[in-house]
Motif scaffolding. Structure first.
Motif, PDB file in Angstrom:
ATOM      1  N   PRO A 185      56.861 -22.763 -97.194  1.00  0.00           N
ATOM      2  CA  PRO A 185      56.303 -24.128 -97.269  1.00  0.00           C
ATOM      3  C   PRO A 185      57.335 -25.198 -96.931  1.00  0.00           C
ATOM      4  O   PRO A 185      56.971 -26.221 -96.341  1.00  0.00           O
ATOM      5  N   GLU A 186      58.584 -24.974 -97.257  1.00  0.00           N
ATOM      6  CA  GLU A 186      59.618 -25.971 -96.951  1.00  0.00           C
ATOM      7  C   GLU A 186      59.939 -26.069 -95.459  1.00  0.00           C
ATOM      8  O   GLU A 186      60.698 -26.945 -95.052  1.00  0.00           O
ATOM      9  N   ASP A 187      59.366 -25.186 -94.650  1.00  0.00           N
ATOM     10  CA  ASP A 187      59.522 -25.296 -93.199  1.00  0.00           C
ATOM     11  C   ASP A 187      58.510 -26.258 -92.596  1.00  0.00           C
ATOM     12  O   ASP A 187      58.555 -26.557 -91.393  1.00  0.00           O
ATOM     13  N   THR A 188      57.596 -26.754 -93.406  1.00  0.00           N
ATOM     14  CA  THR A 188      56.578 -27.681 -92.921  1.00  0.00           C
ATOM     15  C   THR A 188      57.211 -28.954 -92.370  1.00  0.00           C
ATOM     16  O   THR A 188      58.126 -29.502 -92.969  1.00  0.00           O
ATOM     17  N   GLY A 189      56.701 -29.405 -91.245  1.00  0.00           N
ATOM     18  CA  GLY A 189      57.181 -30.636 -90.641  1.00  0.00           C
ATOM     19  C   GLY A 189      56.786 -30.727 -89.184  1.00  0.00           C
ATOM     20  O   GLY A 189      56.146 -29.820 -88.643  1.00  0.00           O
ATOM     21  N   THR A 190      57.168 -31.823 -88.576  1.00  0.00           N
ATOM     22  CA  THR A 190      56.986 -31.973 -87.137  1.00  0.00           C
ATOM     23  C   THR A 190      58.255 -31.491 -86.453  1.00  0.00           C
ATOM     24  O   THR A 190      59.351 -31.936 -86.794  1.00  0.00           O
ATOM     25  N   TYR A 191      58.097 -30.591 -85.521  1.00  0.00           N
ATOM     26  CA  TYR A 191      59.228 -29.996 -84.819  1.00  0.00           C
ATOM     27  C   TYR A 191      59.376 -30.633 -83.443  1.00  0.00           C
ATOM     28  O   TYR A 191      58.400 -30.741 -82.695  1.00  0.00           O
ATOM     29  N   TYR A 192      60.589 -31.040 -83.152  1.00  0.00           N
ATOM     30  CA  TYR A 192      60.913 -31.692 -81.893  1.00  0.00           C
ATOM     31  C   TYR A 192      62.000 -30.904 -81.171  1.00  0.00           C
ATOM     32  O   TYR A 192      62.867 -30.293 -81.806  1.00  0.00           O
ATOM     33  N   CYS A 193      61.959 -30.965 -79.849  1.00  0.00           N
ATOM     34  CA  CYS A 193      63.115 -30.485 -79.096  1.00  0.00           C
ATOM     35  C   CYS A 193      63.729 -31.673 -78.352  1.00  0.00           C
ATOM     36  O   CYS A 193      63.031 -32.589 -77.932  1.00  0.00           O
ATOM     37  N   GLY A 194      65.032 -31.634 -78.283  1.00  0.00           N
ATOM     38  CA  GLY A 194      65.793 -32.634 -77.557  1.00  0.00           C
ATOM     39  C   GLY A 194      66.812 -31.927 -76.682  1.00  0.00           C
ATOM     40  O   GLY A 194      67.087 -30.734 -76.878  1.00  0.00           O
ATOM     41  N   SER A 195      67.371 -32.622 -75.729  1.00  0.00           N
ATOM     42  CA  SER A 195      68.329 -31.967 -74.846  1.00  0.00           C
ATOM     43  C   SER A 195      69.538 -32.841 -74.559  1.00  0.00           C
ATOM     44  O   SER A 195      69.511 -34.064 -74.755  1.00  0.00           O
ATOM     45  N   ILE A 196      70.582 -32.169 -74.140  1.00  0.00           N
ATOM     46  CA  ILE A 196      71.799 -32.818 -73.652  1.00  0.00           C
ATOM     47  C   ILE A 196      72.029 -32.261 -72.252  1.00  0.00           C
ATOM     48  O   ILE A 196      72.264 -31.061 -72.095  1.00  0.00           O
ATOM     49  N   PRO A 197      71.958 -33.108 -71.234  1.00  0.00           N
ATOM     50  CA  PRO A 197      71.997 -32.618 -69.850  1.00  0.00           C
ATOM     51  C   PRO A 197      73.396 -32.289 -69.369  1.00  0.00           C
ATOM     52  O   PRO A 197      73.949 -32.940 -68.493  1.00  0.00           O
TER      53      PRO A 197
END
Length: 126
Positions: free
Chosen positions: A87-99
């Motif tokens: 349950p503590e993994d609940t959330g909105t997951y985003y990916c970001g990058s460094i080019p």
């Protein structure tokens, strides 16, 4: 620069699995470091995992042994396999990058990343 696109979230029960995907339409994602971050309601966004363009990987301590980050063969899609979800993994997951190929996921701080997608919701609940 085009933003990243996350997918694969959903509603699962504790102990189940999900695989998230991060793609970069119009980007050469194989030449970028990609980080997965998550944000739970009322909390700051926190780093979950990172994979460099050269394959260096790191994880937040709370997900080691449960989550696995990887790329497809072409390197232009990054996956986050999440097993034994809690349950503590609940959330909105985003990916970001460094080019750059010169970043090796040392202390993958949110401030270093950009090109954020809209996020994908992960809910772990019985």
């Amino acid at each position: 620069q085009p933003r990243l696109v996350e997918s694969g979230g959903g509603l699962v029960q504790p102990g189940e699995s999900l695989r998230l995907s991060c793609t970069g339409p119009g980007r050469r994602l194989e030449n970028e470091a990609v980080g997965w971050f998550r944000q739970a309601p009322g909390k700051d966004r926190e780093g979950v995992s990172c994979i460099s363009a050269t394959g260096v990987i790191d994880y937040h301590n709370s997900v080691k042994d449960r989550f696995t980050v990887s790329r497809n063969g072409a390197g232009n899609t990054v996956y986050l396999q999440m097993n034994n979800l809690k349950p503590e993994d609940t959330g909105t997951y985003y990916c970001g990058s460094i080019p750059t190929r010169g970043y090796f996921c040392t202390k993958f701080l949110e401030s270093r990343f950009g090109n954020w997608g809209q996020g994908t919701q992960v809910t772990v609940s019985s």
